[in-house]
Design a protein around this motif. Structure first.
Motif, PDB file in Angstrom:
ATOM      1  N   ILE A   1     -36.000   4.031 -24.427  1.00 29.29           N
ATOM      2  CA  ILE A   1     -37.289   4.571 -24.092  1.00 29.29           C
ATOM      3  C   ILE A   1     -37.981   3.288 -22.944  1.00 29.29           C
ATOM      4  O   ILE A   1     -38.675   3.923 -22.088  1.00 29.29           O
ATOM      5  CB  ILE A   1     -38.275   4.271 -25.466  1.00 29.29           C
ATOM      6  CG1 ILE A   1     -39.588   4.953 -25.164  1.00 29.29           C
ATOM      7  CG2 ILE A   1     -38.660   2.844 -25.794  1.00 29.29           C
ATOM      8  CD1 ILE A   1     -39.788   6.408 -24.883  1.00 29.29           C
TER       9      ILE A   1
ATOM     10  N   ASP B   1     -36.577   5.087 -19.773  1.00 22.82           N
ATOM     11  CA  ASP B   1     -37.332   5.943 -19.392  1.00 22.82           C
ATOM     12  C   ASP B   1     -38.926   5.730 -18.759  1.00 22.82           C
ATOM     13  O   ASP B   1     -39.520   6.266 -17.873  1.00 22.82           O
ATOM     14  CB  ASP B   1     -37.695   7.103 -20.574  1.00 22.82           C
ATOM     15  CG  ASP B   1     -36.355   7.808 -21.169  1.00 22.82           C
ATOM     16  OD1 ASP B   1     -35.484   7.639 -20.269  1.00 22.82           O
ATOM     17  OD2 ASP B   1     -36.590   8.524 -21.827  1.00 22.82           O
ATOM     18  N   LEU B   2     -39.428   4.643 -19.454  1.00 21.92           N
ATOM     19  CA  LEU B   2     -40.688   4.249 -19.204  1.00 21.92           C
ATOM     20  C   LEU B   2     -40.794   3.645 -17.739  1.00 21.92           C
ATOM     21  O   LEU B   2     -41.638   3.773 -16.918  1.00 21.92           O
ATOM     22  CB  LEU B   2     -41.529   3.422 -20.075  1.00 21.92           C
ATOM     23  CG  LEU B   2     -41.754   4.023 -21.463  1.00 21.92           C
ATOM     24  CD1 LEU B   2     -42.534   3.171 -22.271  1.00 21.92           C
ATOM     25  CD2 LEU B   2     -42.785   5.355 -21.183  1.00 21.92           C
TER      26      LEU B   2
ATOM     27  N   ARG C   1     -50.696   7.179 -24.430  1.00 22.32           N
ATOM     28  CA  ARG C   1     -49.746   7.592 -25.158  1.00 22.32           C
ATOM     29  C   ARG C   1     -49.061   6.664 -26.312  1.00 22.32           C
ATOM     30  O   ARG C   1     -48.775   6.953 -27.370  1.00 22.32           O
ATOM     31  CB  ARG C   1     -48.285   7.959 -24.174  1.00 22.32           C
ATOM     32  CG  ARG C   1     -48.526   9.149 -23.720  1.00 22.32           C
ATOM     33  CD  ARG C   1     -48.136   9.514 -22.309  1.00 22.32           C
ATOM     34  NE  ARG C   1     -48.325  10.575 -21.622  1.00 22.32           N
ATOM     35  CZ  ARG C   1     -49.395  10.952 -21.261  1.00 22.32           C
ATOM     36  NH1 ARG C   1     -50.372   9.901 -20.997  1.00 22.32           N
ATOM     37  NH2 ARG C   1     -49.496  12.094 -20.512  1.00 22.32           N
ATOM     38  N   TYR C   2     -49.244   5.241 -25.739  1.00 18.18           N
ATOM     39  CA  TYR C   2     -48.721   4.466 -26.517  1.00 18.18           C
ATOM     40  C   TYR C   2     -49.654   3.356 -27.253  1.00 18.18           C
ATOM     41  O   TYR C   2     -49.377   2.406 -28.027  1.00 18.18           O
ATOM     42  CB  TYR C   2     -47.604   3.437 -26.087  1.00 18.18           C
ATOM     43  CG  TYR C   2     -46.373   4.479 -25.886  1.00 18.18           C
ATOM     44  CD1 TYR C   2     -45.271   4.551 -26.925  1.00 18.18           C
ATOM     45  CD2 TYR C   2     -46.287   4.939 -24.589  1.00 18.18           C
ATOM     46  CE1 TYR C   2     -44.263   5.257 -26.755  1.00 18.18           C
ATOM     47  CE2 TYR C   2     -44.870   5.712 -24.284  1.00 18.18           C
ATOM     48  CZ  TYR C   2     -44.304   6.131 -25.267  1.00 18.18           C
ATOM     49  OH  TYR C   2     -43.146   7.167 -25.178  1.00 18.18           O
TER      50      TYR C   2
ATOM     51  N   GLN D   1     -40.557   6.403 -15.347  1.00 18.02           N
ATOM     52  CA  GLN D   1     -42.091   6.962 -15.131  1.00 18.02           C
ATOM     53  C   GLN D   1     -43.027   6.251 -14.470  1.00 18.02           C
ATOM     54  O   GLN D   1     -43.539   6.457 -13.490  1.00 18.02           O
ATOM     55  CB  GLN D   1     -42.735   7.012 -16.569  1.00 18.02           C
ATOM     56  CG  GLN D   1     -43.860   7.866 -16.683  1.00 18.02           C
ATOM     57  CD  GLN D   1     -43.699   9.390 -16.499  1.00 18.02           C
ATOM     58  OE1 GLN D   1     -42.664   9.822 -16.968  1.00 18.02           O
ATOM     59  NE2 GLN D   1     -44.574   9.704 -15.832  1.00 18.02           N
TER      60      GLN D   1
ATOM     61  N   GLY E   1     -41.392  13.581 -25.260  1.00 15.19           N
ATOM     62  CA  GLY E   1     -41.311  12.475 -25.977  1.00 15.19           C
ATOM     63  C   GLY E   1     -42.401  11.376 -25.639  1.00 15.19           C
ATOM     64  O   GLY E   1     -42.893  10.775 -26.492  1.00 15.19           O
ATOM     65  N   VAL E   2     -42.343  11.236 -24.321  1.00 22.61           N
ATOM     66  CA  VAL E   2     -43.162  10.018 -23.863  1.00 22.61           C
ATOM     67  C   VAL E   2     -44.691  10.488 -24.076  1.00 22.61           C
ATOM     68  O   VAL E   2     -45.493   9.681 -24.235  1.00 22.61           O
ATOM     69  CB  VAL E   2     -42.812   9.913 -22.239  1.00 22.61           C
ATOM     70  CG1 VAL E   2     -44.084   9.094 -21.596  1.00 22.61           C
ATOM     71  CG2 VAL E   2     -41.565   9.266 -22.167  1.00 22.61           C
ATOM     72  N   ASP E   3     -44.894  11.916 -23.649  1.00 22.53           N
ATOM     73  CA  ASP E   3     -46.225  12.445 -23.930  1.00 22.53           C
ATOM     74  C   ASP E   3     -46.539  12.233 -25.336  1.00 22.53           C
ATOM     75  O   ASP E   3     -48.014  12.118 -25.701  1.00 22.53           O
ATOM     76  CB  ASP E   3     -46.436  13.733 -23.766  1.00 22.53           C
ATOM     77  CG  ASP E   3     -46.624  14.003 -22.228  1.00 22.53           C
ATOM     78  OD1 ASP E   3     -46.886  13.184 -21.427  1.00 22.53           O
ATOM     79  OD2 ASP E   3     -46.275  15.177 -21.746  1.00 22.53           O
TER      80      ASP E   3
ATOM     81  N   MET F   1     -35.327  15.806 -20.723  1.00 25.77           N
ATOM     82  CA  MET F   1     -35.554  14.568 -20.018  1.00 25.77           C
ATOM     83  C   MET F   1     -36.243  13.508 -20.712  1.00 25.77           C
ATOM     84  O   MET F   1     -36.399  12.393 -20.412  1.00 25.77           O
ATOM     85  CB  MET F   1     -36.433  14.796 -18.677  1.00 25.77           C
ATOM     86  CG  MET F   1     -35.479  15.824 -17.919  1.00 25.77           C
ATOM     87  SD  MET F   1     -33.953  15.116 -17.225  1.00 25.77           S
ATOM     88  CE  MET F   1     -34.715  13.798 -16.143  1.00 25.77           C
ATOM     89  N   GLY F   2     -36.783  13.958 -21.846  1.00 24.53           N
ATOM     90  CA  GLY F   2     -37.464  13.030 -22.867  1.00 24.53           C
ATOM     91  C   GLY F   2     -39.136  13.006 -22.260  1.00 24.53           C
ATOM     92  O   GLY F   2     -39.815  11.918 -22.651  1.00 24.53           O
TER      93      GLY F   2
ATOM     94  N   TYR G   1     -34.194  15.683 -28.645  1.00 26.79           N
ATOM     95  CA  TYR G   1     -34.670  14.637 -27.819  1.00 26.79           C
ATOM     96  C   TYR G   1     -33.584  14.332 -26.816  1.00 26.79           C
ATOM     97  O   TYR G   1     -32.574  13.689 -27.507  1.00 26.79           O
ATOM     98  CB  TYR G   1     -35.124  13.707 -28.642  1.00 26.79           C
ATOM     99  CG  TYR G   1     -35.927  12.514 -27.993  1.00 26.79           C
ATOM    100  CD1 TYR G   1     -36.894  12.730 -26.893  1.00 26.79           C
ATOM    101  CD2 TYR G   1     -35.463  11.150 -28.131  1.00 26.79           C
ATOM    102  CE1 TYR G   1     -37.519  11.539 -26.254  1.00 26.79           C
ATOM    103  CE2 TYR G   1     -36.154  10.218 -27.547  1.00 26.79           C
ATOM    104  CZ  TYR G   1     -37.108  10.556 -26.606  1.00 26.79           C
ATOM    105  OH  TYR G   1     -37.648   9.343 -25.664  1.00 26.79           O
ATOM    106  N   LYS G   2     -33.642  14.039 -25.817  1.00 26.78           N
ATOM    107  CA  LYS G   2     -32.589  13.660 -24.817  1.00 26.78           C
ATOM    108  C   LYS G   2     -31.083  13.913 -25.190  1.00 26.78           C
ATOM    109  O   LYS G   2     -30.490  13.029 -25.299  1.00 26.78           O
ATOM    110  CB  LYS G   2     -32.942  12.047 -24.736  1.00 26.78           C
ATOM    111  CG  LYS G   2     -34.257  11.928 -24.028  1.00 26.78           C
ATOM    112  CD  LYS G   2     -34.378  10.489 -23.962  1.00 26.78           C
ATOM    113  CE  LYS G   2     -33.589  10.013 -22.605  1.00 26.78           C
ATOM    114  NZ  LYS G   2     -33.975   8.669 -22.350  1.00 26.78           N
TER     115      LYS G   2
ATOM    116  N   TYR H   1     -52.345   5.850 -18.510  1.00 28.13           N
ATOM    117  CA  TYR H   1     -51.374   6.743 -18.892  1.00 28.13           C
ATOM    118  C   TYR H   1     -50.728   6.300 -20.108  1.00 28.13           C
ATOM    119  O   TYR H   1     -50.173   7.014 -21.076  1.00 28.13           O
ATOM    120  CB  TYR H   1     -50.505   7.125 -17.768  1.00 28.13           C
ATOM    121  CG  TYR H   1     -49.362   8.057 -17.879  1.00 28.13           C
ATOM    122  CD1 TYR H   1     -49.442   9.498 -17.892  1.00 28.13           C
ATOM    123  CD2 TYR H   1     -48.056   7.367 -18.416  1.00 28.13           C
ATOM    124  CE1 TYR H   1     -48.197  10.209 -17.968  1.00 28.13           C
ATOM    125  CE2 TYR H   1     -46.930   8.490 -18.747  1.00 28.13           C
ATOM    126  CZ  TYR H   1     -46.966   9.744 -18.517  1.00 28.13           C
ATOM    127  OH  TYR H   1     -46.055  10.704 -18.920  1.00 28.13           O
TER     128      TYR H   1
END
Lengths: 136, 169
Positions: A60, A63-64, A88-89, A67, B128-130, B124-125, B98-99, A84
């Motif tokens: 994760i 990914d972040l 979400r978190y 992002q 999941g991030v959303d 792409m996940g 997921y991914k 953002y």
């Protein structure tokens, strides 16, 4: 001599290991790169909890980071990126919590305690002075 | 009066003790979800199997579970049999692959059974991030008005299911 060489070698390997968590990323400008570095150090990895995005190897975090990279290159401001992530978190991802009623004590508690301590100190000093004056 | 001052440290100690004691035994890994109380975010995802586009409008109108899983995730193997029993007892579960790879996901469902009403691919996940997902498996309870009411990180099993079920309304 061999010993010193060995130490340098070990240090070199150790230093390069700390850079492994981050992928190679292309930025349009030096400024964007600096902004990216600052953001991934300020944002906390939601999975690993005690690491920031820059340090973590978890899926994760990768990914972040990507992002954050994309949003910077799209021309988003730092505040937009932080908002953002918070949407979400939660506020959890911020290493520097926002100022709000919930975090009031966190931010100002130490200063309040310092104030109380100072008042108590002055109070005690005054009392003991008064007493000494009386004793003499 | 002056003697009372000596008790201030004790009072401080008792207050701190009470605060620390109340925090004992709390799950330090627990992280509140920012999504609880909010609608499921908008999405457009491709379904596994029939390759159709689905959006948030296609989600069930009743209370349901959203389950993030992947064939790469060891804990999902552990969770899968229990999801099968849930599905058999009539709990609607939306799966988010997921991914993951399409082929291995299809193979997984073929071999182990499919507990999901619908499986959408989030390769792409991004979804999941959303949803604020931190890994897999992770599940969300959505109520009949489409609002996320609970998030569960980790495996759903017979032990924690009664708690989760309590949110299904």
């Amino acid at each position: 001599m061999m010993f010193i060489k060995g130490i340098f070698l070990v240090c070199g390997i150790w230093l390069s290991l700390s850079a492994v968590a981050q992928e190679q990323m292309a930025f349009r400008s030096e400024l964007n790169k600096t902004r990216y570095q600052n953001l991934v150090e300020e944002l906390r990895c939601p999975k690993c909890q005690n690491q920031n995005l820059a340090d973590s190897n978890s899926g994760i975090a990768v990914d972040l980071r990507e992002q954050v990279h994309q949003m910077i290159e799209q021309g988003k401001t730092d505040q937009e990126i932080v908002d953002y992530m918070v949407a979400r978190y939660g506020e959890f991802v911020l290493y520097r919590p926002q100022h709000s009623t919930a975090t009031f004590l966190l931010w100002y508690g130490p200063f309040i305690l310092l104030g109380i301590g100072l008042v108590a100190f002055i109070f005690v000093v005054k009392i003991s002075r008064k007493r000494r004056g009386r004793d003499e | 009066m002056r003697k009372l001052l000596f008790f201030i440290p004790l009072v401080f100690f008792l207050i701190l003790g009470a605060v620390f004691y109340s925090q004992l035994g709390k799950d330090v890994q627990y992280m509140p979800s920012a999504l609880v109380g909010k609608k499921v975010p908008n999405f457009t995802l491709v379904s596994l199997g029939d390759d159709q586009l689905y959006t948030h409008k296609d989600l069930p109108k009743t209370s349901y579970l959203i389950n993030f899983w992947g064939t790469w995730c060891p804990a999902c193997h552990v969770e899968h049999p229990f999801l099968m029993t849930l599905a058999q007892s009539g709990v609607p579960i939306i799966g988010i692959d997921y991914k993951d790879q399409k082929d291995s996901a299809e193979q997984w469902l073929e071999q182990k059974g499919n507990p999901y009403q619908m499986v959408l691919m989030d390769e792409m996940g991004n979804f999941g991030v959303d949803m604020g997902v931190t890994g897999a498996p992770e599940s969300f309870v959505v109520d009949s008005s489409g609002v996320v009411v609970y998030r569960h990180q980790g495996v759903i099993n017979a032990e924690n299911w009664p708690d989760i079920q309590g949110y299904m309304k």
